[in-house]
Design an enzyme around this catalytic site. Structure first.
Site, PDB file in Angstrom:
ATOM      1  N   ARG A 416     -17.965  71.347 117.791  1.00 13.17           N
ATOM      2  CA  ARG A 416     -18.389  70.728 116.539  1.00 13.17           C
ATOM      3  C   ARG A 416     -18.306  71.729 115.397  1.00 13.17           C
ATOM      4  O   ARG A 416     -18.499  72.921 115.592  1.00 13.17           O
ATOM      5  CB  ARG A 416     -19.821  70.201 116.665  1.00 13.17           C
ATOM      6  CG  ARG A 416     -19.999  69.168 117.770  1.00 13.17           C
ATOM      7  CD  ARG A 416     -21.468  68.953 118.042  1.00 13.17           C
ATOM      8  NE  ARG A 416     -21.722  67.938 119.038  1.00 13.17           N
ATOM      9  CZ  ARG A 416     -21.705  68.158 120.344  1.00 13.17           C
ATOM     10  NH1 ARG A 416     -21.430  69.364 120.803  1.00 13.17           N
ATOM     11  NH2 ARG A 416     -21.959  67.194 121.200  1.00 13.17           N
ATOM     12  N   ARG A 526     -23.641  43.287 124.858  1.00 11.82           N
ATOM     13  CA  ARG A 526     -23.411  43.044 123.433  1.00 11.82           C
ATOM     14  C   ARG A 526     -23.325  44.349 122.643  1.00 11.82           C
ATOM     15  O   ARG A 526     -22.865  44.360 121.504  1.00 11.82           O
ATOM     16  CB  ARG A 526     -24.508  42.156 122.862  1.00 11.82           C
ATOM     17  CG  ARG A 526     -25.887  42.765 122.864  1.00 11.82           C
ATOM     18  CD  ARG A 526     -26.928  41.767 122.388  1.00 11.82           C
ATOM     19  NE  ARG A 526     -26.592  41.239 121.075  1.00 11.82           N
ATOM     20  CZ  ARG A 526     -27.081  40.107 120.577  1.00 11.82           C
ATOM     21  NH1 ARG A 526     -27.917  39.379 121.299  1.00 11.82           N
ATOM     22  NH2 ARG A 526     -26.737  39.697 119.385  1.00 11.82           N
ATOM     23  N   GLU A 543     -25.108  33.015 118.480  1.00 12.93           N
ATOM     24  CA  GLU A 543     -24.237  31.854 118.342  1.00 12.93           C
ATOM     25  C   GLU A 543     -24.809  30.810 117.391  1.00 12.93           C
ATOM     26  O   GLU A 543     -24.065  30.082 116.733  1.00 12.93           O
ATOM     27  CB  GLU A 543     -24.009  31.225 119.714  1.00 12.93           C
ATOM     28  CG  GLU A 543     -25.303  30.737 120.371  1.00 12.93           C
ATOM     29  CD  GLU A 543     -25.058  30.154 121.748  1.00 12.93           C
ATOM     30  OE1 GLU A 543     -23.923  29.738 122.002  1.00 12.93           O
ATOM     31  OE2 GLU A 543     -26.008  30.107 122.552  1.00 12.93           O
ATOM     32  N   ASP A 544     -26.147  30.725 117.328  1.00 16.70           N
ATOM     33  CA  ASP A 544     -26.757  29.693 116.492  1.00 16.70           C
ATOM     34  C   ASP A 544     -27.419  30.285 115.259  1.00 16.70           C
ATOM     35  O   ASP A 544     -28.406  29.756 114.752  1.00 16.70           O
ATOM     36  CB  ASP A 544     -27.766  28.868 117.293  1.00 16.70           C
ATOM     37  CG  ASP A 544     -28.748  29.746 118.051  1.00 16.70           C
ATOM     38  OD1 ASP A 544     -28.667  30.984 117.905  1.00 16.70           O
ATOM     39  OD2 ASP A 544     -29.589  29.201 118.789  1.00 16.70           O
ATOM     40  N   ASP A 631     -32.944  44.365 121.569  1.00 16.75           N
ATOM     41  CA  ASP A 631     -33.022  44.641 120.132  1.00 16.75           C
ATOM     42  C   ASP A 631     -34.049  45.727 119.829  1.00 16.75           C
ATOM     43  O   ASP A 631     -33.871  46.545 118.924  1.00 16.75           O
ATOM     44  CB  ASP A 631     -33.342  43.363 119.359  1.00 16.75           C
ATOM     45  CG  ASP A 631     -34.467  42.564 119.985  1.00 16.75           C
ATOM     46  OD1 ASP A 631     -35.032  43.015 120.999  1.00 16.75           O
ATOM     47  OD2 ASP A 631     -34.790  41.477 119.461  1.00 16.75           O
ATOM     48  N   ARG A 684     -42.318  42.221 125.824  1.00 13.62           N
ATOM     49  CA  ARG A 684     -41.780  43.082 124.765  1.00 13.62           C
ATOM     50  C   ARG A 684     -42.693  44.269 124.495  1.00 13.62           C
ATOM     51  O   ARG A 684     -42.220  45.372 124.203  1.00 13.62           O
ATOM     52  CB  ARG A 684     -41.549  42.252 123.499  1.00 13.62           C
ATOM     53  CG  ARG A 684     -40.389  41.266 123.648  1.00 13.62           C
ATOM     54  CD  ARG A 684     -40.255  40.347 122.475  1.00 13.62           C
ATOM     55  NE  ARG A 684     -39.647  40.967 121.310  1.00 13.62           N
ATOM     56  CZ  ARG A 684     -38.346  41.150 121.137  1.00 13.62           C
ATOM     57  NH1 ARG A 684     -37.496  40.789 122.084  1.00 13.62           N
ATOM     58  NH2 ARG A 684     -37.875  41.704 120.035  1.00 13.62           N
TER      59      ARG A 684
END
Length: 727
Positions: A416, A526, A543-544, A631, A684
């Site tokens: 780096r 995903r 999708e919705d 998420d 969660r």
């Protein structure tokens, strides 16, 4: 007269040339050049303290006889690169239950075993870590372990230390505190604290930070500056401070015995005590009583956190615990330790984080620190926080930094640049496996004077079969396709029913649609770094999703200004539950948030790579088994890397009411009841606490910022507004 002068000058030149020849001849034959006893001991290979100003060339130093470890070792001649053909893998020798290990060395071994480099197969290993504790080589210490030499030589893959690394924090003992370890490390790499520049083998050894047993294995305390508003510290009471022992005699006493010369008791407070060792009362001088009286008036912590600059003089050894303490406290270190190879100085630019002084020029220190401007002081303090939190706040970070340095030596492809090591978020978070150019990372646009690409790839997660032409997935595809910034749409088909044939998909989109069905077995798919994602930006959608084209475009325009963050619509928050004594999760709509759910969010594609390749398998298993926490983990990861909160953008009210509340982020009111179930909430919360344990603390950062379009809700004609569908 002139002839006499010419003759004298000629004779003088002849004498000089003859003397030079004799000196070179003696050096080449290994004879002593100086009769001095001190220098004689150095040339013969004994330990030597370079407190005096000897300017010795690297070539001459390498020509000296070998010491207990091979001073001439470099990666080219003491490291077998052929062992690394399977990648950079690290093997830790099994621990003998009968052998006692110090707490610090146990943390080091455990941290290595939890890195992505670790392997249990020695045949796959590039680097080997002995389970022999070599941290403390002070014979007076309770953590001193004898018979190290025999134990190292009995290791099955020792091979004279080649491709091994030896860790050491303390070497030598009273009275000279030499750097000898008491055993021969052979061709092993030495990661050592308090390393002298004259014994450090450039490009081979690692200058290691000296840390206390209390340093946590993971996480660690955040830098003190984060408590300040906007990371801008308030003025501190003292300009320069120090509180510590004043060694009355012996090595390390010269500088500390002279501090009283610049102490003024006002803005420069340098306090020392003579209370050290068993016989200090017999050796105390006439200043001791007055010094100790002043010493007892101040609390060390209050002095540390209320000073702009903190003096870090050498102790008995070149390094001290004080160095890490002042970095955490956002107190700019003023180093007085001539000859000290600073920790990780191969990659860290310490000139940006501290003042490197000279022990011989102590009286100049006040004028040096007074000459710095407020902007320079702020830059110094911010850099101390970056270095502390990125590389030094835990044993895990110290060990990972060490391994990353060695990895970059083994394969120059992963080497780096100086920018990456010394600019946020640092080298650990910037993995060159992803790309060999920093232009493809989200962190360096400002330094390079560039911007991210003006296009995005939409990744749509589909879980429901398509029964009608008006299916939610098709509606989402049409809304995204209307955006002028989209170049491709990828549908991740995670459904038991096969996707419809190609002729039943919308044909008027004008944007290519790729449907992926293979290897979409878990929800973590995903966040896989698909090679088809070629743009910097990824628009993640369900999708919705009910987002309009204007909402998609507006969020993308915001992300282009903040490419290191997650930008999106549905926001969530976390809080500490005193009753349960754990972190809890809430979906209540409020001004404060700490997460943006990934069912309607845009972010940089690099985070897909980090999620897939740099999170431990057990953490990903937690997500895949719950099918409900992906998420949260993604927000944890990005906040951990960037040390910044996500950004929430405004949305239509009917979006808020129509289903942007689902735990699975399926924005459909028919599924919103799942979100309200206590089971999902508990699940969660359990995930959140599991992730907190893995990251060594809570990385999420709260924010109250919401970005709205220009003229949003203003009483003007809708025709004057750019994003009209948001109103």
């Amino acid at each position: 007269m002139q002839a006499v002068r010419r003759y004298s000058l000629l004779c003088l030149c002849g004498i000089v040339i003859l003397s030079g020849y004799l000196v070179v001849n003696k050096i080449q034959n290994g004879q002593r050049l100086f009769p001095s006893k001190t220098f004689q001991s150095f040339a013969d290979g004994a330990d030597f303290s370079f407190s005096q100003d000897f300017h010795i060339s690297t070539k001459f130093r390498r020509s000296l006889p070998s010491q207990t470890y091979q001073q001439r070792c470099r990666m080219s001649n003491c490291f077998d690169f052929s062992l690394c053909k399977n990648g950079f893998r690290v093997y830790v020798y099994p621990r003998n239950p009968q052998d006692l290990l110090s707490e610090s060395y146990t943390k080091i071994l455990t941290a290595i075993e939890q890195t992505r480099f670790y392997t249990t197969d020695p045949k796959q290993a590039c680097l080997f870590i002995p389970s022999v504790d070599t941290l403390d080589r002070d014979k007076l210490s309770q953590n001193f372990f004898p018979d190290v030499q025999n134990r190292l030589e009995s290791l099955p893959y020792w091979n004279n230390g080649r491709n091994h690394i030896i860790f050491n924090l303390y070497s030598g003992t009273w009275p000279d505190y030499s750097e000898h370890l008491g055993f021969d490390i052979g061709e092993a790499i030495l990661a050592k604290a308090s390393f002298s520049i004259h014994k450090f083998r450039d490009g081979f050894d690692i200058s290691f930070p000296l840390f206390a047993n209390e340093l946590p294995m993971r996480g660690g305390d955040r830098g003190y500056l984060h408590l300040s508003s906007n990371n801008i510290p308030s003025p501190r009471e003292f300009l320069l401070a120090f509180k510590g022992k004043r060694y009355l005699t012996g090595i390390g006493s010269e500088t500390r015995n002279s501090l009283y010369h610049i102490h003024n008791g006002k803005d420069i407070v340098l306090l020392t005590t003579c209370r050290h060792g068993k016989n200090w009362e017999k050796k105390k001088d006439k200043r001791c009583n007055a010094d100790m009286s002043e010493y007892d008036k101040y609390d060390y912590k209050k002095l540390l956190y209320n000073s702009t600059f903190c003096l870090v003089p050498r102790g008995r050894r070149l390094g001290s615990f004080r160095f890490l303490e002042v970095l955490q406290a956002a107190c700019i270190p003023v180093l007085l330790s001539n000859g000290w190879q600073l920790p990780f100085s191969e990659v860290i630019d310490w000139n940006k984080a501290g003042v490197i002084g000279d022990e011989r020029l102590l009286l100049q220190i006040p004028s040096i620190v007074r000459s710095l401007t407020q902007s320079e002081i702020l830059a110094y303090r911010q850099q101390t926080q970056f270095i502390w939190e990125t590389y030094l706040s835990s044993v895990e970070k110290i060990v990972t930094t060490t391994l990353e340095i060695i990895k970059s030596r083994v394969n120059l492809h992963f080497k780096r640049s100086n920018i990456i090591w010394n600019v946020e978020p640092g080298a650990i978070a910037t993995q060159m496996d992803f790309s060999d150019t920093i232009n493809n990372f989200p962190f360096y646009y400002q330094q390079l004077g560039s911007r991210p690409q003006q296009k995005f790839t939409a990744v749509i997660y589909a879980t429901s079969p398509i029964l009608l032409a008006s299916a939610p997935l098709f509606r989402t595809l049409r809304n995204v396709a209307k955006s002028e910034f989209v170049v491709k749409m990828i549908v991740l088909w995670h459904c038991d029913v096969p996707p419809p044939p190609s002729h039943k998909w919308p044909s008027d989109l004008g944007v290519p649609v790729l449907v992926k069905t293979r290897n979409i077995k878990t929800i973590s798919a995903r966040f896989y770094p698909y090679k088809e994602i070629e743009t910097d930006a990824v628009w993640s959608l369900e999708e919705d999703s009910l987002l309009t084209t204007d909402e998609i475009n507006f969020a993308f325009s915001v992300w282009q200004e903040f490419p290191v963050r997650i930008v999106g619509y549905p926001a969530r928050n976390h809080y500490w539950d005193d009753v349960k004594a754990r972190w809890s999760y809430t979906s209540k709509w409020s001004n404060e948030y700490s997460m943006v759910l990934t069912g309607a969010a845009v972010y940089h594609r690099y985070y897909h790579y980090l999620y897939t390749n740099h999170l431990p398998a057990d953490v990903l298993d937690t997500v895949d088994q719950s099918n409900n926490c992906h998420d949260i983990l993604f927000n944890f990861l990005v906040s951990h890397v960037t040390k910044r909160s996500p950004i929430k953008v405004t949305q239509r009210k009917n979006c808020e009411e129509s289903g942007l509340v689902n735990t699975n982020t399926n924005y459909n009111s028919s599924k919103s009841s799942l979100w309200l179930q206590q089971h999902n909430f508990s699940q969660r919360e359990l995930c959140m606490n599991t992730f907190t344990e893995h990251f060594g603390g809570m990385p999420l950062i709260r924010s109250q910022v919401r970005l709205d379009p220009l003229l949003f809700k203003d009483p003007v004609s809708n025709m004057r507004k750019k994003y009209r569908q948001i109103e």
